[in-house]
Design a protein around this motif. Structure first.
Motif, short mmCIF file in Angstrom:
data_model
loop_
_atom_site.label_atom_id
_atom_site.label_comp_id
_atom_site.label_asym_id
_atom_site.label_seq_id
_atom_site.Cartn_x
_atom_site.Cartn_y
_atom_site.Cartn_z
N SER A 575 -0.76 5.39 6.05
CA SER A 575 -2.05 5.78 5.48
C SER A 575 -2.01 5.94 3.98
O SER A 575 -3.04 5.96 3.32
CB SER A 575 -2.50 7.10 6.12
N GLY A 576 -0.79 6.13 3.42
CA GLY A 576 -0.69 6.36 1.99
C GLY A 576 -0.96 7.81 1.61
O GLY A 576 -0.99 8.15 0.44
N GLU A 764 5.47 -3.01 -2.28
CA GLU A 764 4.70 -3.14 -1.05
C GLU A 764 5.48 -3.85 0.05
O GLU A 764 5.46 -3.41 1.19
CB GLU A 764 3.38 -3.88 -1.32
N SER A 800 -6.60 8.27 -3.84
CA SER A 800 -6.55 6.82 -3.94
C SER A 800 -7.64 6.24 -3.05
O SER A 800 -7.77 6.63 -1.89
CB SER A 800 -5.17 6.32 -3.46
N GLY A 801 -8.38 5.34 -3.65
CA GLY A 801 -9.46 4.70 -2.88
C GLY A 801 -10.47 5.71 -2.36
O GLY A 801 -10.93 5.59 -1.22
N ARG A 803 -9.89 8.66 -1.49
CA ARG A 803 -9.37 9.60 -0.49
C ARG A 803 -8.49 10.63 -1.18
O ARG A 803 -7.34 10.31 -1.55
CB ARG A 803 -8.55 8.85 0.56
N ALA A 808 -1.83 5.99 -2.00
CA ALA A 808 -1.80 4.54 -1.83
C ALA A 808 -2.84 4.15 -0.82
O ALA A 808 -3.29 4.97 -0.02
CB ALA A 808 -0.41 4.11 -1.35
N ASP A 809 -3.17 2.85 -0.87
CA ASP A 809 -4.12 2.36 0.11
C ASP A 809 -3.47 2.40 1.49
O ASP A 809 -2.24 2.48 1.61
CB ASP A 809 -4.49 0.91 -0.21
N VAL A 810 -4.34 2.28 2.46
CA VAL A 810 -3.83 2.15 3.83
C VAL A 810 -3.04 0.86 3.89
O VAL A 810 -3.40 -0.13 3.23
CB VAL A 810 -5.01 2.13 4.84
N HIS A 812 -1.72 -2.55 4.31
CA HIS A 812 -2.44 -3.79 4.57
C HIS A 812 -2.15 -4.27 5.98
O HIS A 812 -0.98 -4.39 6.36
CB HIS A 812 -2.02 -4.84 3.53
#
Ligand code: C2E
Ligand code: CA
Ligand code: CA
Length: 838
Positions: A575-576, A764, A800-801, A803, A808-810, A812
């Motif tokens: 989930s980051g 990543e 992030s994003g 949230r 970090a983003d969820v 990919h």
């Protein structure tokens, strides 16, 4: 030549001479004419003079044989000048016999009488032929003085020839020396005596020609003269003997004991006319003996096994006024011998000089030994026997000075990791054993020409010489350090020693000191980067901070709050979102700026400041936790713990009271433990950890997979979390082995209900690969670098994003990832963990 053979030859020879003498006597007996009774007194007196003159003027002993010099020839010359030939022979025989009759040795008597009879016959015959002698009727007709002198001189020569021929031959036979040697001995004394004899004989012959009866008056004159000459000769001989003694004792003044003994036993025989001489040193165990004859050492070794010697010997103790006898000096003679008083004196003096020389030689040897020992001690480390720092510097300087064309020099500086722990946990005895083993291994893997040294503590150095290329130094250093990592067994326990090595090539200038400095810099680079070795690079040098100089500043750093803590978030890989944070200490040094733990931790651990430091870190971590919680982010904080803190019995209670002080629940604190010796060996550690664990504190095993005994640690220390070392994360995409380690760790953690955190996630693809392998948490530059608690809070709030709490983003297409099944084929089991022995 053996004694029996010598004796046989001697008897045969004496027999021959005796026959000659007998023939002369026989002829004299037949040819003698009667004399008037008036003449009888004259003949008797003449016989007495011959007997008196035959007494020894001087006695010289050669080995066991004595030789005397007399003025017999003089007396016989008087006879030859005053009585007819047969009477000369008869008087001589009777006179010599009378003077020798009391000798015990019949062979000697026979020989002497026969020899003198023959010599007298020869001398008197020459005198007769030259018309020196009187008429047959014994009336004295005096020849002219020149004729008398010439006649008697030639008669003396004839006498001497026969006398020497016979005498020297018997001497040579008896002493087993060459004839020439016997003849040359004291030749000057002999000639002097003979010339005096001729003069004397001429004088007396002239006197007696005036009045025959004056011959009687000559008897005391001969005695007086005999006496005077005797003294003079004796004095001279004595002087000579003392001079020889002095030069012999001078020869003893050498520093080496063997040379002293050799000089003594080869010189003493000549000095005391002995066949052999020996020195027995009784104060040695076992007693030693050195034996020699003139100029030659015959035996050297234990006294017990020395060949026995027949004949007689005379001993003198080797002793000083103050101490017990060190041994004896012994002179061997084939036949019984009696030394004169003066010879006894000389022997005593010789023995005492020898004793002094022996003592001096021993003292010298002792001094040499002590100074060698001192030199060794000054150059070597007593524990390992390796060269010490001083010796290394000296040798290196020497090599530099004499810089040879073949090859290069390099210095490898080695520092053991966590050695203090070994000392603290297992005791100094074990520590010493480890150091000795390290020394042995370094020596074993060094090449000829390398110099291995211990600089002190757990620091070692190897000076490489004759290197064909710089790369060879690295290669050899790697091999040496790898060899150190083999298990060392101490007290039945298997230990692993790791070390960091710094390599520096000999610089063009700056000498050994600069070389050492560079190797030291390189060694700390190796330590910091967690590598086995590092090569000195000039570019990195300037930024370097010597660690030792930091040592003195620690108390100030604690007092002035120079230790601060940064925090690195630990993130849910899927989930980051941030799930916790690791506290990482920094030293804000007033001069050097921000220092990393690698630069100062070891110094802190070695100093007495560790508890204060650990306290400061914990204090700041809990403060940060409270700040985040108040802002709505309840993130457990992970704090690194030095192995040495676990040995401190007050550590658990110090931690728990801090928690209580801040009102923080124990399960919000994670203590990260490095898997080291401390963890696997000690009861005190077990107690500390279970006290903390029972109180609810969570435990993590740091750098998992890099230690040697990860599994055995795991079985003893009940931790909640494993942190996969950066080493594996970095290689996760490229190395199937690294992937296998991660996979088995995840697998292991799952079956033990532990959580897993991957360290050093930088990209990543790594995040993705870790997720695929089943690892759900990680930290690293991909998400955030360590930062202050305030900045971390700001990042969390920013999110992030859109949230908050995520960095970090969820992941990919995380959902499309096929997660590994919990149970896998045996091929992926524990055996896939190359670093974890089952
Ligand atoms: P560690 O426990 O393995 O800490 C992780 C180290 O990796 C930290 O270095 C961190 O800055 C670094 N790191 C994190 N993410 C990345 C990444 O993506 N790439 C790379 N290359 N490095 C990353 P740091 O802060 O220099 O700490 C070094 C070690 O010092 C720590 O290793 C820990 O063992 C020790 N340490 C740090 N703080 C303390 C402390 O307060 N007490 C004790 N006893 N030891 C500490
Ligand atoms: Ca850590
Ligand atoms: Ca780590």
């Amino acid at each position: 030549m053996n004694d029996a053979k010598t004796d046989k030859q001697l008897r045969l020879y004496v027999g021959l001479v005796a026959s000659g003498g007998f023939l002369c006597l026989l002829w004299a007996g037949i040819s003698v004419t009667a004399v008037s009774p008036g003449k009888l007194l004259y003949l008797a007196t003449l016989t007495v003079i011959i007997a008196a003159a035959n007494g020894p003027l001087i006695v010289l002993r050669i080995r066991s044989e004595s030789r005397s010099f007399s003025s017999t020839s003089g007396a016989i010359l008087i006879a030859a000048a005053t009585v007819p030939l047969p009477w000369v022979i008869l008087c001589t025989a009777v006179g010599v016999l009378a003077s020798k009759i009391f000798l015990r040795d019949k062979l000697k008597i026979t020989f002497n009488v026969a020899k003198d009879t023959m010599a007298a016959t020869a001398g008197a015959t020459v005198a007769y032929l030259l018309h020196v002698r009187p008429d047959a009727d014994l009336s004295l007709t005096v020849p002219s003085v020149p004729r008398l002198v010439a006649g008697l001189a030639l008669a003396a020569v004839a006498y001497a020839i026969v006398d020497d021929l016979l005498g020297n031959t018997v001497m040579a036979l008896a002493t087993r020396t060459s004839w020439l040697q016997a003849a040359r001995r004291n030749w000057d004394v002999v000639v002097t005596v003979r010339v005096i004899n001729v003069g004397l004989a001429v004088l007396i012959a002239l006197v007696v020609a005036q009045e025959e009866l004056l011959i009687v008056a000559m008897v005391p004159a001969v005695f007086a003269l005999q006496f005077a000459t005797k003294n003079q000769i004796r004095q001279r001989a004595d002087q000579e003997a003392w001079a020889r003694l002095a030069s012999s004792t001078d020869r003893l003044n050498v520093t080496e004991l063997t040379s002293v003994l050799h000089a003594a036993v080869t010189r003493a025989p000549g000095l005391f006319s002995a066949d052999e001489a020996e020195v027995e040193l009784r104060d040695l165990r076992p007693p030693q003996l050195v034996r020699g004859s003139a100029g030659r050492v015959g035996y050297e070794g234990p006294a017990e096994t020395a060949p026995a010697r027949a004949g007689s010997f005379i001993e003198a103790p080797l002793e000083g006024p103050d101490a017990e006898a060190a041994g004896v000096l012994r002179l061997h003679f084939r036949k019984p011998v009696k030394l004169s008083d003066s010879e006894h004196n000389k022997l005593r003096i010789f023995a005492s000089s020898l004793y002094t020389a022996i003592r001096n030689a021993r003292a010298y040897a002792e001094l040499t030994r002590i100074s060698a020992e001192n030199a060794y001690a000054a150059a070597h480390d007593p524990l390992t026997g390796l060269a010490n720092r001083r010796e290394l510097l000296e040798q290196a300087t020497e090599i530099f000075r004499a810089r040879k064309a073949d090859g290069m020099c390099a210095m490898l500086l080695i520092d053991l990791n966590h050695f203090k722990e070994v000392n603290d946990t297992l005791g100094h005895g074990a520590g010493d054993e480890v150091l000795r083993e390290v020394a042995n291994r370094l020596e074993a893997s060094a090449s000829p020409g390398d110099l291995v040294a211990r600089l002190g503590g757990d620091e070692f150095a190897v000076l490489f010489t004759g290197l064909p290329a710089p790369a060879v130094a690295t290669h050899r250093a790697e091999a040496m350090l790898a060899d150190l990592e083999r298990n060392i067994v101490v007290d039945g326990m298997q230990l692993t020693v790791e070390a960091a090595g710094g390599i520096a090539m000999a610089p063009a200038s700056g000498g050994v000191q600069e070389l050492m400095r560079r190797a030291d810099v390189a060694m700390y680079q190796a330590k910091r980067s967690g590598q086995r070795t590092a090569v000195y690079a000039h570019a990195r040098d300037t930024a370097d901070v010597g660690r030792l100089m930091l040592g003195g500043e620690l108390s100030r750093a604690v007092a002035e709050h120079e230790f601060v803590v940064d925090f690195q978030p630990i993130v849910d890989l899927g989930s980051g979102e941030v799930i916790s944070a690791e506290a990482l200490a920094r030293w804000h040094h007033p001069e050097h700026g921000s220092l990393s733990p690698m630069q100062f931790l070891e110094t802190v651990e070695r100093s007495g400041q560790l508890p204060a430091f650990a306290d400061a870190v914990l204090e700041q971590s809990l403060t940060a936790y409270r700040m985040w919680r108040e802002a709505g982010f309840d993130l457990p904080v992970a704090v690194n713990v030095s192995p040495r803190s676990l040995l401190d019995e007050t550590f658990p209670s110090a931690v728990l009271s801090r928690l209580a002080g801040h009102g923080v629940a124990a399960d919000r604190l994670v203590l990260e433990l490095a898997e080291t010796l401390t963890l696997s060996q000690l009861e005190v550690v077990d107690r500390a950890l279970s006290e903390l664990r029972n109180a609810g504190v969570r435990l993590a095993l740091d750098d998992f997979g890099t230690g040697v005994s990860s599994l055995s640690v795991l079985s003893r220390v009940p931790v909640h979390q494993l942190k996969i070392d950066r080493e594996f994360v970095t290689a996760v995409e490229t190395s199937s082995e690294a992937a296998a380690v991660i996979r088995s760790t995840v697998d292991l953690a799952r079956s033990l209900h532990l959580t897993v955190v991957a360290e050093g996630v930088e990209s990543e693809p790594q995040r993705h690969a870790l997720w695929e392998l089943g690892c759900v948490a990680g930290q690293g530059h991909l998400f955030a670098r360590p930062m202050s608690s305030g900045r971390l809070l700001a990042s969390l709030q920013r999110g992030s994003g859109g949230r908050p709490g995520a960095l970090a983003d969820v992941l990919h297409n995380a959902g499309s990832v096929v997660r590994m099944p919990h149970r896998r084929s045996p091929g992926h089991g524990r055996s896939a963990l190359p670093h974890l022995p089952a």
